[in-house]
Design a protein around this motif. Structure first.
Motif, PDB file in Angstrom:
ATOM      1  N   ALA A 272       5.873   4.377 -16.092  1.00 41.80           N
ATOM      2  CA  ALA A 272       6.663   4.572 -14.875  1.00 41.80           C
ATOM      3  C   ALA A 272       6.868   3.237 -14.177  1.00 41.80           C
ATOM      4  CB  ALA A 272       5.962   5.561 -13.942  1.00 41.80           C
ATOM      5  N   GLY A 273       8.128   2.887 -13.957  1.00 43.61           N
ATOM      6  CA  GLY A 273       8.470   1.673 -13.220  1.00 43.61           C
ATOM      7  C   GLY A 273       9.576   1.979 -12.241  1.00 43.61           C
ATOM      8  N   ILE A 274       9.234   2.683 -11.172  1.00 44.88           N
ATOM      9  CA  ILE A 274      10.246   3.152 -10.221  1.00 44.88           C
ATOM     10  C   ILE A 274      10.134   2.448  -8.878  1.00 44.88           C
ATOM     11  CG2 ILE A 274      10.555   5.391 -11.327  1.00 44.88           C
ATOM     12  CD1 ILE A 274       8.668   6.606  -9.268  1.00 44.88           C
ATOM     13  N   GLY A 275       9.534   1.268  -8.879  1.00 42.71           N
ATOM     14  CA  GLY A 275       9.462   0.482  -7.655  1.00 42.71           C
ATOM     15  C   GLY A 275       8.058   0.340  -7.112  1.00 42.71           C
ATOM     16  N   VAL A 276       7.947  -0.465  -6.062  1.00 44.53           N
ATOM     17  CA  VAL A 276       6.666  -0.691  -5.399  1.00 44.53           C
ATOM     18  C   VAL A 276       6.856  -0.603  -3.887  1.00 44.53           C
ATOM     19  CG1 VAL A 276       5.743  -2.168  -7.237  1.00 44.53           C
ATOM     20  CG2 VAL A 276       6.989  -3.208  -5.331  1.00 44.53           C
ATOM     21  N   ARG A 277       5.748  -0.448  -3.183  1.00 45.36           N
ATOM     22  CA  ARG A 277       5.739  -0.446  -1.718  1.00 45.36           C
ATOM     23  C   ARG A 277       4.791  -1.523  -1.222  1.00 45.36           C
ATOM     24  NH1 ARG A 277       5.231   5.386  -2.441  1.00 45.36           N
ATOM     25  NH2 ARG A 277       7.229   6.416  -1.967  1.00 45.36           N
ATOM     26  N   PRO A 278       5.168  -2.245  -0.168  1.00 45.49           N
ATOM     27  CA  PRO A 278       4.263  -3.272   0.367  1.00 45.49           C
ATOM     28  C   PRO A 278       2.998  -2.637   0.920  1.00 45.49           C
ATOM     29  CG  PRO A 278       6.090  -2.897   1.880  1.00 45.49           C
ATOM     30  CD  PRO A 278       6.412  -2.136   0.622  1.00 45.49           C
ATOM     31  N   ASP A 279       1.866  -3.234   0.617  1.00 47.46           N
ATOM     32  CA  ASP A 279       0.574  -2.707   1.054  1.00 47.46           C
ATOM     33  C   ASP A 279       0.256  -3.271   2.444  1.00 47.46           C
ATOM     34  OD1 ASP A 279      -1.953  -1.764   1.374  1.00 47.46           O
ATOM     35  OD2 ASP A 279      -2.766  -2.577  -0.492  1.00 47.46           O
ATOM     36  N   VAL A 280       0.702  -2.553   3.477  1.00 43.33           N
ATOM     37  CA  VAL A 280       0.596  -3.057   4.854  1.00 43.33           C
ATOM     38  C   VAL A 280      -0.394  -2.264   5.700  1.00 43.33           C
ATOM     39  CG1 VAL A 280       2.946  -3.966   4.805  1.00 43.33           C
ATOM     40  CG2 VAL A 280       2.548  -1.625   5.620  1.00 43.33           C
ATOM     41  N   GLU A 281      -1.191  -1.414   5.072  1.00 41.20           N
ATOM     42  CA  GLU A 281      -2.082  -0.548   5.846  1.00 41.20           C
ATOM     43  C   GLU A 281      -3.060  -1.340   6.709  1.00 41.20           C
ATOM     44  OE1 GLU A 281      -5.254   3.156   5.186  1.00 41.20           O
ATOM     45  OE2 GLU A 281      -4.136   2.330   3.490  1.00 41.20           O
ATOM     46  N   LEU A 282      -3.662  -2.372   6.119  1.00 46.94           N
ATOM     47  CA  LEU A 282      -4.602  -3.197   6.889  1.00 46.94           C
ATOM     48  C   LEU A 282      -3.932  -3.795   8.118  1.00 46.94           C
ATOM     49  CD1 LEU A 282      -6.693  -5.313   4.349  1.00 46.94           C
ATOM     50  CD2 LEU A 282      -7.577  -3.749   6.081  1.00 46.94           C
ATOM     51  N   ALA A 283      -2.753  -4.359   7.912  1.00 45.42           N
ATOM     52  CA  ALA A 283      -2.029  -5.003   9.006  1.00 45.42           C
ATOM     53  C   ALA A 283      -1.678  -3.998  10.093  1.00 45.42           C
ATOM     54  CB  ALA A 283      -0.779  -5.671   8.469  1.00 45.42           C
ATOM     55  N   SER A 284      -1.227  -2.822   9.675  1.00 43.53           N
ATOM     56  CA  SER A 284      -0.849  -1.792  10.637  1.00 43.53           C
ATOM     57  C   SER A 284      -2.057  -1.347  11.458  1.00 43.53           C
ATOM     58  CB  SER A 284      -0.234  -0.609   9.897  1.00 43.53           C
ATOM     59  OG  SER A 284       0.189   0.381  10.800  1.00 43.53           O
ATOM     60  N   GLN A 285      -3.186  -1.120  10.792  1.00 44.62           N
ATOM     61  CA  GLN A 285      -4.399  -0.708  11.502  1.00 44.62           C
ATOM     62  C   GLN A 285      -4.878  -1.776  12.479  1.00 44.62           C
ATOM     63  OE1 GLN A 285      -7.206   0.206   8.410  1.00 44.62           O
ATOM     64  NE2 GLN A 285      -6.337   2.226   7.978  1.00 44.62           N
ATOM     65  N   ALA A 286      -4.612  -3.040  12.135  1.00 50.38           N
ATOM     66  CA  ALA A 286      -5.053  -4.142  12.992  1.00 50.38           C
ATOM     67  C   ALA A 286      -4.096  -4.398  14.152  1.00 50.38           C
ATOM     68  CB  ALA A 286      -5.206  -5.416  12.167  1.00 50.38           C
ATOM     69  N   GLY A 287      -2.999  -3.663  14.206  1.00 50.95           N
ATOM     70  CA  GLY A 287      -2.068  -3.812  15.311  1.00 50.95           C
ATOM     71  C   GLY A 287      -1.035  -4.906  15.118  1.00 50.95           C
ATOM     72  N   LEU A 288      -0.920  -5.433  13.901  1.00 51.63           N
ATOM     73  CA  LEU A 288       0.099  -6.444  13.638  1.00 51.63           C
ATOM     74  C   LEU A 288       1.473  -5.779  13.551  1.00 51.63           C
ATOM     75  CD1 LEU A 288      -1.718  -8.554  10.885  1.00 51.63           C
ATOM     76  CD2 LEU A 288      -1.789  -8.842  13.374  1.00 51.63           C
ATOM     77  N   THR A 289       2.512  -6.512  13.863  1.00 53.67           N
ATOM     78  CA  THR A 289       3.860  -5.968  13.805  1.00 53.67           C
ATOM     79  C   THR A 289       4.261  -5.729  12.358  1.00 53.67           C
ATOM     80  OG1 THR A 289       4.479  -7.133  15.832  1.00 53.67           O
ATOM     81  CG2 THR A 289       6.265  -6.330  14.442  1.00 53.67           C
ATOM     82  N   VAL A 290       4.661  -4.486  12.060  1.00 53.30           N
ATOM     83  CA  VAL A 290       5.020  -4.083  10.703  1.00 53.30           C
ATOM     84  C   VAL A 290       6.395  -3.429  10.729  1.00 53.30           C
ATOM     85  CG1 VAL A 290       4.440  -2.537   8.804  1.00 53.30           C
ATOM     86  CG2 VAL A 290       2.623  -3.801   9.962  1.00 53.30           C
ATOM     87  N   ASP A 291       7.266  -3.830   9.829  1.00 55.47           N
ATOM     88  CA  ASP A 291       8.599  -3.245   9.703  1.00 55.47           C
ATOM     89  C   ASP A 291       9.086  -3.510   8.282  1.00 55.47           C
ATOM     90  OD1 ASP A 291      11.153  -2.272   9.938  1.00 55.47           O
ATOM     91  OD2 ASP A 291      11.902  -3.940  11.142  1.00 55.47           O
TER      92      ASP A 291
END
Length: 509
Positions: free
Chosen positions: A355-374
Motif C-alpha cells: 500500500a502506497g496511498i500517501g503519508v500524513r505529517p506526524d504533528v501530534e507532539l507539536a499539537s500537544q505542546a501548543g505549537l501552531t499546526v496547520d
C-alpha cells in the motif's frame, strides 16, 4: 546507484596547458588511481575529487556555479576551495589537490589536507535535543558539529535502526541491487566519535516548552536549550476489510523494506495499491525481482496531479514496457488470503499487497505542546516554530516558499536534509533564511525524473523535447510565473533551472 568513476582523462601529473581552462570551465583528469576535477573560477584554479560522495555522481558532468560545483544526479553541492559538501544530499567532503604552475603549464600531483574546521559556535547552548532519526534529524546533528558546536547533542529516534537512506528502500535496495550496508547514513562509530548521543527505540511522548524538556515513553526526561522536531510522516493506512492480514505491507522504514523483501522471495504476484511515487518505485523494484506486478490507482494515469498528463503517460508506458499491469480508475474494496477485490468489480489474485496511498505529517507532539499546526508544523523562514528556540524540519515543516510567499510543506528527502542543515545553523544563531529550491528525483528502471521547484497547481505547462521518447523538459506555470521544472535525460538543464529559481528568489524584494 552509479558506479564510482574510474580514473580517466588527462594524466594531470604530466601537466596541461593553462589555456585549456577558461573561467567557469572544468576539466576531468587523473592523478594516479584518483579521478580529479580541475576547475577555474576567475583567476583561481582548483582540483578536487571528481566523484560525488552521495551516489558517486560524475561532478565533471555537473554545473559549476561560482567557486562551487553541483552534482548532476541529485544536486549535491561542493566547494571547489575546500571540497566541503556544502549542501545535501552529500554529507561527506571530496579530497583536494594542490595545483602548481610552471610557466603556461599546470600540474596536479599532491593531495592536500584542508582545514575544514569552523570556529566554535553556539557557546551559550549546553544541550540540543533532536526528536527524530531521519533525514532532517541526522543532517541537523552533523551540521551542528561541523559548525563547531561542542555542547551536548541528543537524538531521540522512535526507529530501531540508525539513520538510513530512506529513498533507497523503494529503489535499489528493494530491487536487490544495493546491499544492506549501503543503507545506513553513518556508522555507530561516527556518532560516537562526534559525541552525538543517539538513542534508538526512544519515542518521545510530550514536550514541556516552559520547563524546556521532553519526556520519553519510558518515563525518562531530557532537558534542552534548543529543540528540533523532525518526526517525519506516517503512511496513510488502507481502510478496507482484510487490511490486518500479514500479506499487507507498507513501505516507510528499513524494517518495512526488509520484511517485504523476505516475503517477496516466496511470492509470484504482487498488487501495489496506489500509483504514487513510492508505489511505482516499489513496482519497478519488484518487477526487477521477476514478480508479476499489478498497480491499482483511482486516477486515469499515474502521477498526473503532480507531473501532468504527458509525463504521466510516459511513466505508465515505461512500466508497461517492463510488464507492469495497471488497473486505473478504481481502488481497493477488500482483501482476502488469496486476492484483492477492486471497486470496479475486478478480482486480482495476489500473494502480497503493498500500500502506497500517501503519508500524513506526524504533528501530534507539536499539537500537544501548543505549537501552531496547520497541515504541518508552521515555521518561519528560519524554520523556527511558534515557540522560541524550537525548530522543525522535514516532512512536518510548513514554511513560507521564498519564490511565491505561500506556505508549503514538501515531503522530499533532499529538502528534509537541507532544512536540517539550515535549522542547525539557526539553532546556533546564524539567522539564515531557508531559501533552498525544493528538489526530488524518482527512478523507474533506467528512467530518472528530476524535479526542481514546487507547483501544487498550475495553469499550463511548456514542453521541450518528447516525453514519450524519454528526453524532455516540462515547465509548470501559474499564469506567467514558472513554479517548477521536471526533466528526463536532461540533468544539466535541471541544474540550470535550479540556479534560475535561486536567482529569482534573490531578486525578490
Amino acid at each position: 546507484m552509479s558506479e564510482a568513476a574510474q580514473p580517466n582523462g588527462l594524466d594531470l601529473t604530466q601537466g596541461f596547458a593553462a589555456s585549456a581552462l577558461s573561467p567557469g570551465t572544468m576539466l576531468l583528469g587523473r592523478v594516479g588511481d584518483d579521478t580529479v576535477l580541475v576547475a577555474r573560477h576567475g583567476d583561481e584554479i582548483f582540483a578536487i575529487g571528481a566523484v560525488c560522495t552521495h551516489y558517486n555522481g560524475p561532478l565533471a558532468e555537473g554545473l559549476q556555479v561560482g567557486d562551487t560545483v553541483r552534482c548532476p544526479l541529485h544536486h549535491a553541492c561542493f566547494s571547489l576551495r575546500t571540497g566541503e559538501a556544502l549542501r545535501a544530499p552529500a554529507l561527506s567532503p571530496v579530497a583536494c589537490w594542490r595545483v602548481d604552475r610552471d610557466g603556461e603549464m599546470l600540474f596536479v600531483r599532491e593531495k592536500i589536507k584542508v582545514d575544514r574546521k569552523h570556529a566554535r559556535s553556539g557557546t551559550g547552548l549546553r544541550s540540543v535535543v533532536i526528536v527524530g532519526g531521519g533525514a532532517a534529524g541526522n543532517a541537523t546533528a552533523e551540521m551542528l558539529r561541523r559548525e563547531g558546536y561542542d555542547g551536548a547533542i541528543t537524538m531521540l529516534s522512535a526507529d530501531d535502526a540508525l539513520p538510513y537512506d530512506r529513498p533507497n528502500l523503494s529503489k535499489d535496495f528493494l530491487a536487490g541491487t544495493a546491499p544492506a550496508d549501503w543503507i545506513p547514513l553513518r556508522s555507530a562509530e561516527f556518532y560516537e566519535k562526534k559525541q552525538i548521543d543517539i538513542r534508538l527505540g526512544a519515542p518521545v511522548t510530550s514536550i514541556d516548552t516552559a520547563a524546556r524538556c521532553v519526556t520519553l515513553k519510558d518515563g525518562g526526561r531530557v532537558a534542552f536549550d534548543a529543540l528540533l522536531l523532525a518526526t517525519g510522516a506516517t503512511p496513510v493506512r488502507l481502510d478496507v476489510p482484510g487490511v490486518g492480514l500479514p500479506k499487507v505491507h507498507y513501505l516507510r522504514t528499513f524494517d518495512d523494506s526488509l520484511s517485504l523483501i523476505a516475503k517477496a522471495k516466496n511470492a509470484k504476484r504482487i498488487a501495489v495499491v496506489g500509483a504514487s511515487f513510492i508505489g511505482l518505485e516499489a513496482a519497478a523494484a519488484l518487477r526487477e525481482r521477476g514478480l508479476e506486478v499489478h498497480v491499482i490507482g483511482p486516477q486515469s494515469r499515474p502521477l498526473e496531479r503532480i507531473l501532468g498528463p504527458e509525463l504521466g503517460d510516459m511513466i505508465k508506458a515505461v512500466h508497461e514496457e517492463h510488464g507492469v499491469i495497471f488497473h486505473l480508475g478504481t481502488s481497493a474494496a477488500a482483501i482476502d488470503e488469496s486476492s484483492i477485490a477492486l471497486t470496479n468489480g475486478e478480482m486480482i489474485e495476489a500473494d502480497l499487497i503493498v500500500a502506497g496511498i500517501g503519508v500524513r505529517p506526524d504533528v501530534e507532539l507539536a499539537s500537544q505542546a501548543g505549537l501552531t499546526v496547520d497541515n504541518g508544523i508552521v515555521v518561519d523562514e528560519y524554520l523556527q516554530t511558534s515557540a522560541q528556540g524550537i525548530f522543525a524540519a522535514g516532512d512536518i515543516a510548513r514554511w513560507p516558499d521564498p519564490l511565491t510567499g505561500n506556505a508549503i510543506r514538501v515531503e522530499h528527502w533532499v529538502v528534509a536534509e537541507r532544512q536540517g542543515q539550515t535549522a542547525a545553523r539557526n539553532i546556533l544563531g546564524y539567522n539564515e533564511r531557508f531559501d533552498a529550491v525544493p528538489f526530488f528525483w524518482s527512478q523507474h528502471y533506467d528512467v530518472a525524473i528530476r524535479y526542481v521547484g514546487h507547483a501544487e497547481r498550475w495553469t499550463h505547462v511548456e514542453i521541450s523535447g518528447d516525453p514519450a521518447a524519454g528526453n524532455c523538459r516540462v515547465s509548470y506555470f501559474q499564469e506567467r510565473k514558472k513554479l517548477a521544472v521536471a526533466t528526463v535525460s536532461r540533468d544539466l538543464a535541471n541544474l540550470r533551472e535550479e540556479v534560475e529559481f535561486e536567482n529569482a528568489i534573490a531578486a525578490r524584494p
